[in-house]
Write an enzyme that holds these catalytic residues in place. Structure first.
Site, mmCIF file in Angstrom:
data_model
loop_
_atom_site.group_PDB
_atom_site.id
_atom_site.type_symbol
_atom_site.label_atom_id
_atom_site.label_comp_id
_atom_site.label_asym_id
_atom_site.label_seq_id
_atom_site.Cartn_x
_atom_site.Cartn_y
_atom_site.Cartn_z
ATOM 1 C CG HIS A 190 27.754 37.300 29.053
ATOM 2 N ND1 HIS A 190 27.751 38.636 29.387
ATOM 3 C CD2 HIS A 190 28.510 36.670 29.979
ATOM 4 C CE1 HIS A 190 28.480 38.785 30.485
ATOM 5 N NE2 HIS A 190 28.952 37.623 30.866
ATOM 6 C CG ASP A 201 31.317 36.066 35.169
ATOM 7 O OD1 ASP A 201 31.755 36.340 34.044
ATOM 8 O OD2 ASP A 201 30.294 36.592 35.640
HETATM 9 C C1 1WB Z 1 31.194 42.664 35.578
HETATM 10 C C2 1WB Z 1 30.724 41.366 35.405
HETATM 11 C C3 1WB Z 1 31.497 43.410 34.469
HETATM 12 C C4 1WB Z 1 30.581 40.854 34.142
HETATM 13 C C5 1WB Z 1 31.344 42.883 33.213
HETATM 14 O O1 1WB Z 1 31.668 43.652 32.184
HETATM 15 C C6 1WB Z 1 30.873 41.596 33.048
HETATM 16 C C7 1WB Z 1 31.379 43.214 36.904
HETATM 17 C C8 1WB Z 1 31.438 43.235 30.904
HETATM 18 O O2 1WB Z 1 31.203 42.468 37.876
HETATM 19 O O3 1WB Z 1 31.708 44.403 36.991
HETATM 20 C C9 1WB Z 1 30.070 39.508 33.938
HETATM 21 O O4 1WB Z 1 30.314 38.947 32.870
HETATM 22 O O5 1WB Z 1 29.444 38.939 34.813
HETATM 23 MN MN MN Z 2 30.311 36.980 32.517
#
Ligand code: 1WB
Ligand code: MN
Length: 345
Positions: free
Chosen positions: A182, A305
């Site tokens: 990830h 997600d």
């Molecule tokens: C976001 C997306 C933030 C993911 C994250 O924090 C993770 C966001 C850990 O869109 O702000 C992700 O996993 O795609």
């Molecule tokens: Mn993610």
């Protein structure tokens, strides 16, 4: 729920959760004087002011059995393959990271035990301490019966081509357990241009960081050393497969001038042999079509997600994808069942 909501068994493969102890650790990180690019997001989520829109995220990450199950039911999602959210344990010191990874894995195994038909899980490990990581990885698969691993790209700005990390890669290969790489924010040496315009995380930085990790593993020869190691990349493969022709061509040049080691296969051949990708947060039919043609439908898995992206559009995206029903069954669940050893319904 739409009329078609039960038509497919939808297994979502990049679904984030946290536990209070990790969240508290990240709040401490947020208040510490570190300069890592991940701090922008860690401050926003783990040290959010109560009236901040981001304050909604942490409760949704910590919730497993209430709003999450309702969201799954409302959208016809059968299973969340859960993973401890980025940056996982990778911003902690080695001892804290090792302990918190084990605790998160225990909690994950408990919730799966309570809802065995609704949840599966990817185990965390602490790359900061690779030998202890390998032990925890064995426990996570053999004792806790988890389904694979998650790791968030670099650790202290170092990448998996560094042999110090290899005990963890060796363990994953031996356990026949896929590592989902990830994203996290770009490492220290890459960070500066990503500090503006919100480029640090999901908009752009995550993909650059994670594709770089994948390419470093390929061109350094990690997959000659660990030929059966399986890696999963989210966000439509972080676009690596768009680059395969040029990677093959230019890697040959780099090999010929001694800049890169000789490999048994071409970079594209490792990508097709050792990687699978998911559609997390990348709801483009054009990109899906390219991915299936480039990699084969058996290497493309569906994901939402959650809770960073809403479930309904992710379901609508795949329900309406212009592919055969047989292929849709593979992307929705057949491939996830095979790669992550999830029991078929
Ligand atoms: C976001 C997306 C933030 C993911 C994250 O924090 C993770 C966001 C850990 O869109 O702000 C992700 O996993 O795609
Ligand atoms: Mn993610």
């Amino acid at each position: 729920m739409t009329a078609d909501s039960k038509k497919y068994r939808r297994i979502a493969t990049e679904e984030a959760f946290s536990i209070p102890e990790v969240a508290a650790g990240l709040r401490d990180v947020a208040r510490s004087p570190t300069n890592s690019l991940d701090m922008i997001l860690v401050e926003r989520i783990y040290d959010a002011k109560a009236d901040d829109v981001q304050a909604r995220l942490l409760p949704r990450l910590l919730d497993l059995e209430k709003e999450r199950l309702r969201d799954m039911d409302d959208n016809g999602v059968a299973v969340h393959l859960l993973s401890l959210t980025a940056p996982g344990v990778q911003m902690f010191d080695a001892d804290t990271a090792t302990d918190l990874a084990a605790l998160a894995n225990d909690r994950l195994a408990e919730v799966i035990k309570r809802h065995p038909t609704r949840f599966a899980g990817l185990a965390s490990f602490a790359p900061q301490s690779p030998k202890r990581a390998a032990k925890e990885m064995e426990r996570a698969i053999k004792t806790l019966k988890l389904n694979g691993f998650v790791v968030n790209s670099h650790t202290n700005s170092e990448y998996f081509d560094d042999s110090k990390f290899w005990p963890a890669l060796e363990a994953a290969e031996a356990l026949d357990a896929c590592i989902y790489i990830h994203p996290r924010a770009p490492s220290d040496g890459l960070a500066a241009p990503f500090r503006h315009y919100g480029l640090d995380s999901a908009q752009w930085g995550y993909g650059i960081e994670t594709s770089t990790q994948a390419v470093r593993m390929i061109v350094s020869g990690v997959f000659d050393r660990f030929p059966k190691l399986k890696i999963c990349l989210g966000h439509m493969g972080e676009a690596v497969h768009f680059w395969l022709w040029r990677l093959d061509y230019m890697n040959k040049n780099a090999q010929n001038r001694g800049a890169a080691p000789k490999l048994k296969l071409k970079p594209s051949e490792y990508f097709k042999r050792n990687f699978v990708i998911t559609t997390s947060g990348q709801e483009s039919h054009l990109a899906l079509d390219f991915s299936i043609k480039a990699l084969g439908v058996e290497n493309v898995l569906w994901a939402i997600d959650y809770p960073y992206q809403p479930s309904a559009p992710a379901v609508a995206f795949m329900d309406s994808a212009p592919i055969s029903d047989k292929d849709k069954e593979l992307v929705y669940h057949g491939n996830a069942e095979r790669v992550f050893h999830i029991k078929s319904a």
